[in-house]
Design an enzyme around this catalytic site. Structure first.
Site, PDB file in Angstrom:
ATOM      1  N   SER A 124       3.230   3.050  15.791  1.00 57.68           N
ATOM      2  CA  SER A 124       4.681   2.945  15.961  1.00 57.68           C
ATOM      3  C   SER A 124       5.046   1.770  16.858  1.00 57.68           C
ATOM      4  O   SER A 124       4.639   1.720  18.024  1.00 57.68           O
ATOM      5  CB  SER A 124       5.237   4.239  16.573  1.00 57.68           C
ATOM      6  OG  SER A 124       6.601   4.085  16.922  1.00 57.68           O
ATOM      7  N   TRP A 136       0.838  -1.204   0.000  1.00 55.89           N
ATOM      8  CA  TRP A 136       0.000   0.000   0.000  1.00 55.89           C
ATOM      9  C   TRP A 136       0.872   1.252   0.000  1.00 55.89           C
ATOM     10  O   TRP A 136       0.615   2.208  -0.740  1.00 55.89           O
ATOM     11  CB  TRP A 136      -0.881  -0.024   1.249  1.00 55.89           C
ATOM     12  CG  TRP A 136      -2.127   0.793   1.210  1.00 55.89           C
ATOM     13  CD1 TRP A 136      -2.254   2.098   0.825  1.00 55.89           C
ATOM     14  CD2 TRP A 136      -3.440   0.352   1.591  1.00 55.89           C
ATOM     15  NE1 TRP A 136      -3.562   2.513   0.957  1.00 55.89           N
ATOM     16  CE2 TRP A 136      -4.300   1.469   1.425  1.00 55.89           C
ATOM     17  CE3 TRP A 136      -3.955  -0.829   2.087  1.00 55.89           C
ATOM     18  CZ2 TRP A 136      -5.665   1.404   1.732  1.00 55.89           C
ATOM     19  CZ3 TRP A 136      -5.308  -0.894   2.383  1.00 55.89           C
ATOM     20  CH2 TRP A 136      -6.153   0.205   2.205  1.00 55.89           C
ATOM     21  N   PHE A 137       1.924   1.255   0.811  1.00 61.01           N
ATOM     22  CA  PHE A 137       2.741   2.463   0.964  1.00 61.01           C
ATOM     23  C   PHE A 137       3.639   2.730  -0.237  1.00 61.01           C
ATOM     24  O   PHE A 137       4.300   3.771  -0.289  1.00 61.01           O
ATOM     25  CB  PHE A 137       3.592   2.365   2.232  1.00 61.01           C
ATOM     26  CG  PHE A 137       2.787   2.354   3.514  1.00 61.01           C
ATOM     27  CD1 PHE A 137       1.421   2.589   3.509  1.00 61.01           C
ATOM     28  CD2 PHE A 137       3.408   2.094   4.726  1.00 61.01           C
ATOM     29  CE1 PHE A 137       0.678   2.570   4.678  1.00 61.01           C
ATOM     30  CE2 PHE A 137       2.675   2.073   5.904  1.00 61.01           C
ATOM     31  CZ  PHE A 137       1.305   2.312   5.876  1.00 61.01           C
ATOM     32  N   HIS A 185      -7.961  12.037  -7.236  1.00 67.22           N
ATOM     33  CA  HIS A 185      -7.216  11.675  -8.450  1.00 67.22           C
ATOM     34  C   HIS A 185      -6.215  10.551  -8.163  1.00 67.22           C
ATOM     35  O   HIS A 185      -6.181   9.538  -8.869  1.00 67.22           O
ATOM     36  CB  HIS A 185      -6.482  12.901  -9.004  1.00 67.22           C
ATOM     37  CG  HIS A 185      -5.412  12.569  -9.984  1.00 67.22           C
ATOM     38  ND1 HIS A 185      -5.647  11.837 -11.138  1.00 67.22           N
ATOM     39  CD2 HIS A 185      -4.068  12.838  -9.970  1.00 67.22           C
ATOM     40  CE1 HIS A 185      -4.505  11.682 -11.797  1.00 67.22           C
ATOM     41  NE2 HIS A 185      -3.536  12.263 -11.104  1.00 67.22           N
ATOM     42  N   ARG A 193      -4.686  -1.608  -7.794  1.00 66.96           N
ATOM     43  CA  ARG A 193      -4.927  -2.611  -6.757  1.00 66.96           C
ATOM     44  C   ARG A 193      -6.237  -3.370  -6.922  1.00 66.96           C
ATOM     45  O   ARG A 193      -6.473  -4.343  -6.205  1.00 66.96           O
ATOM     46  CB  ARG A 193      -4.855  -1.953  -5.378  1.00 66.96           C
ATOM     47  CG  ARG A 193      -3.474  -1.379  -5.071  1.00 66.96           C
ATOM     48  CD  ARG A 193      -2.371  -2.417  -5.238  1.00 66.96           C
ATOM     49  NE  ARG A 193      -1.049  -1.850  -4.943  1.00 66.96           N
ATOM     50  CZ  ARG A 193       0.071  -2.548  -4.985  1.00 66.96           C
ATOM     51  NH1 ARG A 193       0.047  -3.829  -5.307  1.00 66.96           N
ATOM     52  NH2 ARG A 193       1.233  -1.971  -4.711  1.00 66.96           N
TER      53      ARG A 193
END
Length: 268
Positions: A92, A80-81, A175, A184
């Site tokens: 974290s 995803w990143f 967008h 995806r």
């Protein structure tokens, strides 16, 4: 009925819509550089949005922003990143003790015969499931043992596998969100992230239905053609035959003219 704000995904994950800035009207407003509600009809707004989408005038769609809260396995989050156009904040492992929550697939898949990085089919393999569960339990026991020995959280976490669930907030303009969904939702994307993309798509299309309709028509379910592919089509089709087929599918006016020019060039 109000669309859902949270959708369960996989065995323990979810996608939750936190906030939205703008809707289809914001796209139209940005395109017209106007203020207020305006005097245009929904039909005219839909026509303008469709024009923007098929001509790739993307900046008006950037005026709409979605913010999601996502719970997903680490390997999904890392895919995803790779879409680096969003603002992201993840839980974290340096600050928090990570929860003992792991993704356990309902079925295993075999390697794809066509895509070296992909998979296909379904395999029932209880021994593989037991192996996965054993590794997860042992890894989390090691994580706890390291913490108990006074090892810093930022170092103790290195024993945890990629199936561990993480959570993050993800803020993205429409967008670039469409760009994420184009990739995806594709059949060659890994099944797990496709499930998350389907959840995102459900939340998005409920709030920008006109933009979604045009995205689906021209991008998600559309395709671009190379110069060689166009040459091949021109050798098989006549403008008259293509026009007849387009008319039968309901295209007319400027849409019909654009479609003909896309294949046969200006003046077709």
């Amino acid at each position: 009925m109000e669309p859902p704000s949270a959708i369960p995904v996989l065995d323990k994950g979810f996608v939750r819509l936190v906030d939205v800035m703008g809707d289809d009207r914001a796209v139209v407003q940005a395109a017209r550089v106007s203020y207020g509600e305006g005097t245009k009809t929904v039909r005219e707004d839909a026509a303008l949005i469709d024009y923007l989408m098929r001509h790739r005038h993307t900046s008006p769609f950037e005026m709409v922003v979605f913010k999601f809260h996502v719970k997903a396995p680490l390997f999904v989050a890392r895919q995803w990143f790779r879409h680096r156009t969003a603002s992201v904040n993840e839980v974290s492992g340096r600050y928090s003790v990570l929860k003992e929550e792991f993704y356990e697939p309902q079925a295993w898949r075999k390697p794809s015969g066509k895509n070296k990085q992909g998979s296909e089919g379904a395999l029932e393999d209880p021994e593989a499931t037991a192996l996965l569960q054993g590794v997860e339990k042992e890894a989390y026991r090691a994580y706890q043992a390291l913490l108990e020995r006074g090892i810093a959280r930022e170092m103790a976490r290195i024993v945890l596998p990629l199936g561990l669930y993480t959570e993050f907030y993800w803020k993205q303009d429409l967008h670039n969100l469409f760009g994420f969904l184009k990739l995806r939702l594709a059949p060659e994307a890994q099944w797990e992230i496709r499930e998350y993309a389907r959840a995102v798509a459900e939340l998005v299309k409920a709030r920008v239905p006109l933009s979604w309709q045009s995205f689906e028509e021209h991008v998600l379910l559309g395709a671009s053609l190379s110069r060689t592919e166009l040459q091949a089509l021109r050798g098989l089709l006549t403008p008259e035959a293509y026009e007849k087929a387009l008319l039968a599918l309901g295209l007319s006016g400027s849409r019909l003219k654009e479609a003909l020019e896309k294949v046969f060039g200006p003046g077709a």
